[in-house]
Scaffold this motif. Structure first.
Motif, PDB file in Angstrom:
ATOM      1  N   ALA A   8      56.031  18.586  57.892  1.00  0.00           N
ATOM      2  CA  ALA A   8      54.602  18.460  58.203  1.00  0.00           C
ATOM      3  C   ALA A   8      53.932  19.825  58.271  1.00  0.00           C
ATOM      4  O   ALA A   8      52.812  20.011  57.766  1.00  0.00           O
ATOM      5  CB  ALA A   8      54.422  17.715  59.519  1.00  0.00           C
ATOM      6  N   GLY A  60      54.073  14.678  62.177  1.00  0.00           N
ATOM      7  CA  GLY A  60      54.465  15.990  62.669  1.00  0.00           C
ATOM      8  C   GLY A  60      54.025  16.222  64.101  1.00  0.00           C
ATOM      9  O   GLY A  60      54.766  16.785  64.913  1.00  0.00           O
ATOM     10  N   LYS A  89      47.777  13.130  55.401  1.00  0.00           N
ATOM     11  CA  LYS A  89      47.354  12.887  56.777  1.00  0.00           C
ATOM     12  C   LYS A  89      48.448  12.212  57.591  1.00  0.00           C
ATOM     13  O   LYS A  89      48.696  12.569  58.749  1.00  0.00           O
ATOM     14  CB  LYS A  89      46.092  12.034  56.773  1.00  0.00           C
ATOM     15  CG  LYS A  89      45.502  11.796  58.149  1.00  0.00           C
ATOM     16  CD  LYS A  89      44.214  11.019  58.047  1.00  0.00           C
ATOM     17  CE  LYS A  89      43.617  10.772  59.437  1.00  0.00           C
ATOM     18  NZ  LYS A  89      42.355  10.012  59.360  1.00  0.00           N
ATOM     19  N   ARG A 117      51.202  14.643  58.598  1.00  0.00           N
ATOM     20  CA  ARG A 117      50.772  15.574  59.638  1.00  0.00           C
ATOM     21  C   ARG A 117      50.696  14.886  61.003  1.00  0.00           C
ATOM     22  O   ARG A 117      51.010  15.488  62.020  1.00  0.00           O
ATOM     23  CB  ARG A 117      49.432  16.190  59.249  1.00  0.00           C
ATOM     24  CG  ARG A 117      49.545  17.063  58.005  1.00  0.00           C
ATOM     25  CD  ARG A 117      48.209  17.563  57.520  1.00  0.00           C
ATOM     26  NE  ARG A 117      48.363  18.240  56.232  1.00  0.00           N
ATOM     27  CZ  ARG A 117      47.358  18.706  55.518  1.00  0.00           C
ATOM     28  NH1 ARG A 117      46.112  18.570  55.948  1.00  0.00           N
ATOM     29  NH2 ARG A 117      47.568  19.304  54.360  1.00  0.00           N
ATOM     30  N   LEU A 166      48.080  19.170  66.199  1.00  0.00           N
ATOM     31  CA  LEU A 166      48.252  18.399  64.970  1.00  0.00           C
ATOM     32  C   LEU A 166      47.612  17.015  65.080  1.00  0.00           C
ATOM     33  O   LEU A 166      46.948  16.546  64.148  1.00  0.00           O
ATOM     34  CB  LEU A 166      49.731  18.263  64.633  1.00  0.00           C
ATOM     35  CG  LEU A 166      50.451  19.538  64.202  1.00  0.00           C
ATOM     36  CD1 LEU A 166      51.934  19.260  63.990  1.00  0.00           C
ATOM     37  CD2 LEU A 166      49.849  20.112  62.931  1.00  0.00           C
ATOM     38  N   ASN A 203      44.041  15.986  63.088  1.00  0.00           N
ATOM     39  CA  ASN A 203      44.151  14.958  62.072  1.00  0.00           C
ATOM     40  C   ASN A 203      43.216  13.784  62.309  1.00  0.00           C
ATOM     41  O   ASN A 203      42.935  13.007  61.430  1.00  0.00           O
ATOM     42  CB  ASN A 203      45.597  14.421  62.019  1.00  0.00           C
ATOM     43  CG  ASN A 203      46.506  15.361  61.254  1.00  0.00           C
ATOM     44  OD1 ASN A 203      46.123  15.862  60.219  1.00  0.00           O
ATOM     45  ND2 ASN A 203      47.691  15.587  61.777  1.00  0.00           N
ATOM     46  N   ASP A 252      53.556  21.227  54.788  1.00  0.00           N
ATOM     47  CA  ASP A 252      52.426  20.603  54.105  1.00  0.00           C
ATOM     48  C   ASP A 252      51.098  21.214  54.550  1.00  0.00           C
ATOM     49  O   ASP A 252      50.193  21.431  53.739  1.00  0.00           O
ATOM     50  CB  ASP A 252      52.431  19.093  54.375  1.00  0.00           C
ATOM     51  CG  ASP A 252      51.314  18.365  53.665  1.00  0.00           C
ATOM     52  OD1 ASP A 252      51.338  18.320  52.423  1.00  0.00           O
ATOM     53  OD2 ASP A 252      50.398  17.860  54.352  1.00  0.00           O
ATOM     54  N   ARG A 253      50.984  21.516  55.832  1.00  0.00           N
ATOM     55  CA  ARG A 253      49.728  22.056  56.358  1.00  0.00           C
ATOM     56  C   ARG A 253      49.503  23.519  55.981  1.00  0.00           C
ATOM     57  O   ARG A 253      48.370  23.937  55.714  1.00  0.00           O
ATOM     58  CB  ARG A 253      49.697  21.925  57.891  1.00  0.00           C
ATOM     59  CG  ARG A 253      48.488  22.589  58.562  1.00  0.00           C
ATOM     60  CD  ARG A 253      48.474  22.356  60.042  1.00  0.00           C
ATOM     61  NE  ARG A 253      48.033  21.030  60.368  1.00  0.00           N
ATOM     62  CZ  ARG A 253      46.762  20.661  60.556  1.00  0.00           C
ATOM     63  NH1 ARG A 253      45.800  21.547  60.419  1.00  0.00           N
ATOM     64  NH2 ARG A 253      46.448  19.431  60.868  1.00  0.00           N
TER      65      ARG A 253
END
Length: 219
Positions: free
Chosen positions: A73, A8, A2, A5, A210, A214, A76-77
């Motif tokens: 980021a 990001g 988290k 992100r 983003l 989040n 990762d997502r």
């Protein structure tokens, strides 16, 4: 994660802000690109050295560092839905970031010696600054935005496949990426301005998405 992100999202907004601040400053206030005379360019460098130094930091060095955060980021997502595409996209994004950082550092490294030389030999200083600019331009995609275009297009393609970002944002990203890629072709370099403005919009939209998504998520 988290936290990554969220970083990001903030990174995307910073990249958009860099465009918003530095493009008008460089293109309108300093009118740098319209100066084709090397003597005038080095004279402007002497007069506005801190402005040019700061612009290089914001638009190249810091931009590249923050871009790494955004690339990681997004990886990762989106990696679970489209791992192969995101691996390629992330590598290209980090290469792009490195090229921008190197470009800005080359330019800023050249400022002090060129200004010192200008005091005794303005003509030689102008030639020296041309060399620094040539190297920095090659490193920083001065002959076309293929790295940025490829990264944006691949991320958007992966997001379309994985469903990790809004469809409209992904379509915009594909268009932005395509414009960036074709600027590498002869005669189409002027589309860099269109690419920059449209990517600024993409960065803003991406950053908002983003951060909003989040807010109610756990890693």
């Amino acid at each position: 994660m988290k936290t990554l992100r969220k970083l990001g999202g903030l990174a995307a907004l910073y990249l958009a802000l860099s465009y918003l601040i530095c493009m008008p400053l460089f293109l309108v206030v300093l009118d740098y690109l319209n100066m084709t005379d090397p003597a005038k360019r080095v004279s402007l460098l002497v007069e506005q050295q801190m402005v040019i130094f700061s612009t290089n930091l914001l638009m190249y060095v810091f931009f590249g560092v923050v871009l790494v955060v955004l690339a990681l980021a997004l990886h990762d997502r989106l990696k679970s839905g489209s791992p192969a595409i995101m691996q390629v996209a992330t590598v290209i994004g980090i290469i792009w970031a490195g090229s921008l950082i190197a470009s800005g550092m080359v330019l800023n490294a050249g400022i002090a010696p060129v200004i010192a030389l200008y005091a005794t030999d303005p003509a030689q200083a102008a030639l020296s600054w041309q060399v620094f600019e040539g190297v920095a331009s090659g490193l920083g995609n001065g002959n076309g935005e293929i790295l940025g275009g490829l990264w944006t297009a691949l991320v958007s393609w992966a997001a379309l496949r994985a469903g990790g970002l809004p469809k409209g944002l992904n379509i915009l990203g594909l268009v932005v990426g395509a414009v960036g890629i074709i600027t590498i072709l002869p005669g189409l370099l002027d589309l860099v301005g269109v690419y920059g403005l449209s990517q600024m919009v993409w960065f803003v939209w991406l950053g908002i998405v983003l951060l909003r998504r989040n807010a109610g998520k756990t890693a």
